[in-house]
Design an enzyme around this catalytic site. Structure first.
Site, mmCIF file in Angstrom:
data_model
loop_
_atom_site.group_PDB
_atom_site.id
_atom_site.type_symbol
_atom_site.label_atom_id
_atom_site.label_comp_id
_atom_site.label_asym_id
_atom_site.label_seq_id
_atom_site.Cartn_x
_atom_site.Cartn_y
_atom_site.Cartn_z
ATOM 1 N N ASP A 309 0.849 -1.179 0.000
ATOM 2 C CA ASP A 309 0.000 0.000 0.000
ATOM 3 C C ASP A 309 0.900 1.249 0.000
ATOM 4 O OD1 ASP A 309 -3.256 0.510 1.559
ATOM 5 O OD2 ASP A 309 -2.126 1.761 0.162
ATOM 6 N N GLU A 506 -10.894 6.750 3.914
ATOM 7 C CA GLU A 506 -9.918 6.169 4.834
ATOM 8 C C GLU A 506 -10.077 6.700 6.257
ATOM 9 O OE1 GLU A 506 -6.663 5.978 1.210
ATOM 10 O OE2 GLU A 506 -6.033 5.325 3.186
HETATM 11 C C1 GLC Z 1 -4.437 4.235 -0.265
HETATM 12 C C2 GLC Z 1 -5.310 3.070 0.104
HETATM 13 C C3 GLC Z 1 -5.372 1.997 -0.949
HETATM 14 C C4 GLC Z 1 -5.123 2.595 -2.320
HETATM 15 C C5 GLC Z 1 -3.717 3.154 -2.348
HETATM 16 C C6 GLC Z 1 -3.401 3.855 -3.672
HETATM 17 O O1 GLC Z 1 -3.830 4.782 0.875
HETATM 18 O O2 GLC Z 1 -5.067 2.439 1.353
HETATM 19 O O3 GLC Z 1 -6.663 1.382 -0.850
HETATM 20 O O4 GLC Z 1 -5.265 1.594 -3.320
HETATM 21 O O5 GLC Z 1 -3.466 4.050 -1.272
HETATM 22 O O6 GLC Z 1 -4.181 5.022 -3.802
#
Ligand code: GLC
Length: 615
Positions: A309, A506
């Protein structure tokens, strides 16, 4: 048996066999397992330098690449657009497609010309792009309990993603949220692992099809492995909330609740998986070899690759180089290193030279990545890797919007319908519409819409708000009036009030209190004071504590975060379609109930999992 009846039975058997075969075809795992591409992948690997190998394991964010020649300088194998990472030329279908082509063309300047995989969060449609169809978020899709529809939604999403050239979606999110105070509850299909398991495979199939080499297939990414939705309240690094916190359960519970979506996704051939920021019993998942390698790769036989992530590796250890070593050795294959990609590359190279990360681990990671690129036809020199702009004629098309409208209809959950106030009559003399979200497309779409956090207001063109949909649905003789605060309803036949949450994504959506806002309570009360029947529509990323709203409303519809196609709501309000949604999260009676689940003592939801009325 009489001949006629015999023939009839044969005929039925044939029809049954046909449908079974269709079912079998659509349920069958993908045509070729990824490991069948190993001969080509290993032959290419054998030609690669360590720098070229590490380049394949690196994913910067496009907005951080100030000098595009970094792509060939560092042999970059993948690029992403994180939330709000738009082309600097602006947010249009052409600007996005030109950006993709421009970056892809740089890979032709490298020795081996290995194309980049471009990744983006197409989590409810191609939701970064203005004009794209925005679908209901997963919480609404979970309430449809319709695997075939979920597959169709992701199929359409894949086509709109491919219209920009992009070929990788960081979706489906197969989280199983256990505490709806979490800001990512709406990204999950359900709190029930069985519902997530049922929908995860079809979602993957929607993105990937049954042949990754199809020009309409998009690489899926099941996320966030594992237990992202099981964290304890207050266990985050900041000591409050849930997002990126610690999941404190034994392994049997972790498997029973949080592994089910991955079992389904891996069986369907999901070719990438994103480990979570969160921890399991105090250990960062993105650095846990038992979880990443032993369970996912060895036990479940996952043959694709793991993408970290966004800066998740940084959280594993205060020393970045140490963190990289822990994560790669645990089984991470590609690092989402939006800005620190040069540092990551240098550190990983040193770790290999120092023997901390064995070359065998590097080779395994690169073979996994190359398998996927071969399976997607990306190494087929007869095939252009630039965008196929003919796909743009269906981008945001009425046909695509019709699929989203069906998903909206089937996602709605009717919680209350006193005196059968629903369905409404299209010939009502006057309908007064109220509420902050009745004419607010941004609130209707929620987070991850154009901007990472989403935003209230005119968030994207081409959508239909509830107010606009009501005006379109009613007869020419019906008067439709509107006030945000619900006042001025006196004399109307009935009132419709649209309330709920404003967009978030988030951790920004972590809440200790899920009561509906006072302005919403007031809007319903103002409408009710006119002495007319009141229908409440709730836009929210989770069940909320309704309080007096539930008592004052004659009907309540949970609409979740339905996206651009608001007409899907009026299709049901006016009875063209019956409501069929079933709650995919139990609806708590009070805040004390939010983290309780079936089996807990004094578990007493207001509306249980699976609840939903119809006409
Ligand atoms: C974010 C999320 C994830 C996402 C990634 C790219 O923080 O946790 O779900 O795919 O970063 O944007």
């Amino acid at each position: 048996m009489k001949p006629f009846r015999y023939v009839a039975v044969l005929g039925l058997a044939a029809v049954g066999a046909y449908f079974a075969s269709q079912q079998m075809i659509s349920a069958a795992p993908p045509a070729k397992p990824l490991s069948s591409f190993d001969p080509q992948a290993k032959a290419l690997l054998a030609q690669m330098t360590l720098d070229e190998k590490i380049g394949q394991m690196t994913q910067p964010d496009q907005e951080s690449i100030k000098d595009l020649s970094d792509i060939e300088r560092y042999f970059v194998g993948s690029i992403l657009s994180g939330g709000s990472s738009d082309p600097k030329e602006g947010n249009s279908l052409q600007a996005w497609t030109d950006l993709y082509d421009r970056l892809q063309q740089h890979t032709t300047l490298t020795r081996l010309k290995i194309p980049i995989l471009y990744g983006i969060d197409a989590v409810h449609g191609h939701n970064n792009i203005l004009g794209a169809v925005i679908f209901p978020h997963n919480i609404g899709l979970g309430c449809t309990r319709n695997p075939a529809l979920v597959e169709k939604v992701e199929r359409v999403t894949a086509e709109e993603v491919r219209a920009t050239g992009i070929q990788w979606a960081f979706a489906p999110c197969v989280t199983v949220p256990q505490d709806i105070r979490w800001g990512r509850t709406y990204e999950g299909f359900s709190e029930d692992p069985a519902v997530v398991k049922e929908l995860a495979g079809p979602a993957v199939r929607g993105f990937q099809g049954t042949d990754l080499a199809s020009p309409l297939s998009v690489l899926a990414c099941a996320k966030h492995y594992i237990g992202d939705g099981g964290t304890s309240f207050g266990s985050t690094r900041r000591g409050q909330g849930l997002d990126q916190g610690d999941t404190r359960v034994d392994e049997a519970t972790l498997r029973r609740i949080h592994l089910q979506g991955y079992i389904s996704a891996v069986r369907e051939g999901a070719a990438s998986i994103m480990p979570s920021y969160s921890s399991w019993n105090g250990v960062k998942v993105s650095g846990d070899k038992h979880l990443l390698t032993e369970i996912l790769k060895q036990e479940l036989g996952f043959q694709g690759f793991l993408i970290s992530d966004y800066n998740a590796i940084d959280q594993i250890n205060p020393n970045y180089k140490t963190a990289i070593g822990i994560s790669i050795n645990a089984g991470m294959d590609m690092a989402m290193v939006p800005a620190r990609y040069k540092e990551y590359i240098a550190d990983l190279k040193q770790l290999v030279e120092e023997g901390v990360v064995p070359m065998a681990r590097i080779d395994d990671a690169v073979v996994r990545i190359l398998r996927v690129k071969f399976a997607m036809g990306m190494l087929d020199t007869k095939r252009s890797q630039l965008a196929d702009r003919t796909l743009q004629k269906s981008f945001g098309s009425p046909e695509h919007r019709a699929v989203a409208r069906q998903a909206v209809r089937e996602s709605l959950v009717l919680l209350k319908n006193q005196n059968k106030v629903l369905p409404l009559k299209k010939t009502a003399a006057r309908i007064h519409v109220g509420g902050k979200s009745a004419d607010d497309l941004g609130n209707q779409c929620g987070g991850w819409t154009i901007d990472w956090q989403g935003k209230s207001g005119e968030v994207t063109p081409g959508g239909t708000t509830v107010l606009a949909a009501i005006k379109k649905a009613v007869s020419g003789k019906t008067e439709v009036t509107f006030s945000k605060d619900g006042t001025g309803a006196a004399g109307a036949t009935l009132g419709v009030v649209v309330i709920g949450e404003k967009p978030y994504a988030e951790g920004n959506g972590d809440r200790a209190d899920l009561k509906v806002a006072q302005e919403d309570v007031d809007a319903v009360a103002n409408m009710k004071s006119a002495g007319i029947p009141v229908v409440v529509i709730l836009f929210s990323g989770r069940p909320m504590i309704l309080g007096t709203v539930l008592d004052q409303a004659d009907a309540v519809v949970a609409a979740w975060l339905p996206g651009t196609e608001g007409a899907g709501i009026t299709d049901v309000l006016f009875g063209d379609f019956k409501p069929k949604g079933k709650l995919s999260y139990a609806w708590p009676r009070s805040m004390e109930q939010v983290a309780k689940h079936p089996g807990d003592k004094d578990y007493a939801p207001l509306f249980p999992l699976g609840y939903g009325l119809t006409f």
